[in-house]
Write an enzyme that holds these catalytic residues in place. Structure first.
Site, mmCIF file in Angstrom:
data_model
loop_
_atom_site.group_PDB
_atom_site.id
_atom_site.type_symbol
_atom_site.label_atom_id
_atom_site.label_comp_id
_atom_site.label_asym_id
_atom_site.label_seq_id
_atom_site.Cartn_x
_atom_site.Cartn_y
_atom_site.Cartn_z
ATOM 1 N N PHE A 295 9.180 11.712 11.639
ATOM 2 C CA PHE A 295 10.362 11.388 10.661
ATOM 3 C C PHE A 295 11.568 10.874 11.517
ATOM 4 O O PHE A 295 12.196 10.232 11.340
ATOM 5 C CB PHE A 295 10.696 12.507 9.638
ATOM 6 C CG PHE A 295 9.498 12.633 8.810
ATOM 7 C CD1 PHE A 295 8.974 11.630 7.944
ATOM 8 C CD2 PHE A 295 8.756 13.921 8.541
ATOM 9 C CE1 PHE A 295 7.772 11.846 7.328
ATOM 10 C CE2 PHE A 295 7.786 14.062 7.728
ATOM 11 C CZ PHE A 295 7.279 12.894 7.141
ATOM 12 N N LYS A 296 11.791 11.649 12.605
ATOM 13 C CA LYS A 296 12.727 11.310 13.544
ATOM 14 C C LYS A 296 12.287 10.076 14.438
ATOM 15 O O LYS A 296 13.335 9.156 14.618
ATOM 16 C CB LYS A 296 12.735 12.387 14.655
ATOM 17 C CG LYS A 296 13.775 13.636 14.313
ATOM 18 C CD LYS A 296 15.042 13.548 14.266
ATOM 19 C CE LYS A 296 15.654 14.006 13.304
ATOM 20 N NZ LYS A 296 17.238 13.423 13.027
ATOM 21 N N LEU B 265 5.501 16.868 12.723
ATOM 22 C CA LEU B 265 5.895 16.278 11.615
ATOM 23 C C LEU B 265 7.420 15.873 11.754
ATOM 24 O O LEU B 265 7.788 14.796 11.552
ATOM 25 C CB LEU B 265 5.786 17.198 10.214
ATOM 26 C CG LEU B 265 4.415 17.341 9.856
ATOM 27 C CD1 LEU B 265 4.277 18.383 8.761
ATOM 28 C CD2 LEU B 265 3.757 16.299 9.658
ATOM 29 N N TYR B 266 8.285 16.779 12.162
ATOM 30 C CA TYR B 266 9.442 16.295 12.595
ATOM 31 C C TYR B 266 9.389 14.922 13.317
ATOM 32 O O TYR B 266 10.407 14.189 13.213
ATOM 33 C CB TYR B 266 10.121 17.535 13.229
ATOM 34 C CG TYR B 266 11.522 17.303 14.083
ATOM 35 C CD1 TYR B 266 12.735 17.359 13.238
ATOM 36 C CD2 TYR B 266 11.593 17.283 15.252
ATOM 37 C CE1 TYR B 266 14.000 17.434 13.843
ATOM 38 C CE2 TYR B 266 12.909 17.224 16.070
ATOM 39 C CZ TYR B 266 14.043 16.972 15.327
ATOM 40 O OH TYR B 266 15.343 17.132 15.839
ATOM 41 N N GLY B 267 8.779 14.888 14.458
ATOM 42 C CA GLY B 267 8.718 13.700 15.168
ATOM 43 C C GLY B 267 8.399 12.429 14.761
ATOM 44 O O GLY B 267 8.969 11.397 14.828
#
Ligand code: NAD
Length: 255
Positions: free
Chosen positions: A165-166, A161-163
């Site tokens: 948005f990043k 998920l972090y990926g």
């Protein structure tokens, strides 16, 4: 090796706003820009760390201004930016830095967890830009630096998920670089490699991590927060005035 950063005369007295400046790479941004003579303001949650940082920088021409703020709260973030513009001046450099790379398994994801990831790693950055953009238009100049990550480029399965948005930072950068280029507002993505903040060293760097760095990077040294700040200073300065809509990767050449 000379580790003293270059001096950029164009950064003197510029108003700089940092999301997540109390610790990690963000704290290094606050210090690096304050030492260039910029007027730095930053938001963060940890008042104690923020005050320690401010104390360290008390001899700078402008003592950095701290706003205690959780960036998932947009009203609080927008109020901090508004106060900075009123009390310090129009913001010319925005460092969209705050993030949380919490490890998670995609199969455990709930609606609430997705929303928290989004509200931490993308939404504040978009609205921070919206809050500073009129001031940059008034100034006829601006540098927005969105922090990306090599995590998703390396296909990290523990931060999916972090990926998401990043990786969105690149779309944000490209669209806005075109939208506001005519106003001489530049937008770039600064992509750190695995950077040795206290959090990364304490929580994530183990023997396996050391091995990954040795095998993954072309260069033998570990990426330090000041390596990211050095690139940010350049991207914010007039020396990079024709650089926009780009991704600058500082990762020691991860293959
Ligand atoms: N350190 C690395 O290895 C690495 C690698 C790739 C990308 N990055 C990117 O670089 C940037 C900085 O990385 P870092 O390692 O210093 O990150 P970090 O995890 O230390 O967090 C950055 C800052 O954001 C703050 N923050 C997080 N959530 C917040 C919230 N809800 N409200 C207010 N502040 C909040 C943190 O407290 C911290 O000061 C991030 O955008 C990150 O994605 C870092």
């Amino acid at each position: 090796m000379n580790s003293k950063p270059a001096t950029y005369l164009s950064l003197k007295n510029k108003v700089v706003f940092v999301l997540g400046g109390s610790s990690g790479i963000g704290a290094d941004f606050v210090e690096a820009f304050a030492k260039q003579g910029s007027k730095v303001a930053f938001v963060g949650r940890n008042e104690k760390l923020a005050n320690e940082l401010i104390e360290k920088l008390k001899n700078c021409s402008f003592i950095p201004k701290f706003y205690k703020c959780d960036i998932t709260n947009l009203k609080m973030l927008e109020a901090s930016i508004e106060d900075c513009i009123k009390s310090v001046g129009d913001i010319e450099i925005l460092l969209n830095n705050a993030a949380n790379d919490e490890r998670h398994d995609f199969k455990d994801m709930t609606h609430e967890y997705f929303d928290w990831e989004y509200q931490t790693n993308l939404r504040p950055h978009v609205f921070a830009i919206k809050a500073v953009i009129d001031g940059m238009i008034r100034l006829g100049s601006g540098s927005i630096i969105n922090l990306g990550s090599i995590g998703w480029m390396r296909k990290n399965e523990k931060t999916v998920l972090y990926g998401i948005f990043k990786s969105s930072m690149h779309g944000l950068t490209n669209g806005l670089a075109k939208r506001f280029g005519k106003n001489r507002i530049r937008v770039n993505t600064l992509v750190p490699g695995w950077t040795m903040t206290k959090k990364q060293i304490d929580q994530h760097l183990d023997d396996e991590g050391e091995k990954k760095i040795n095998e993954g990077q072309c260069l033998p040294d570990k990426v330090q927060p000041h390596d990211i700040s050095n690139a940010a200073l350049f991207l914010a300065s007039d020396e990079s005035k024709m650089i926009t809509a780009q991704s600058i990767i500082v990762d020691g050449g991860w293959t």
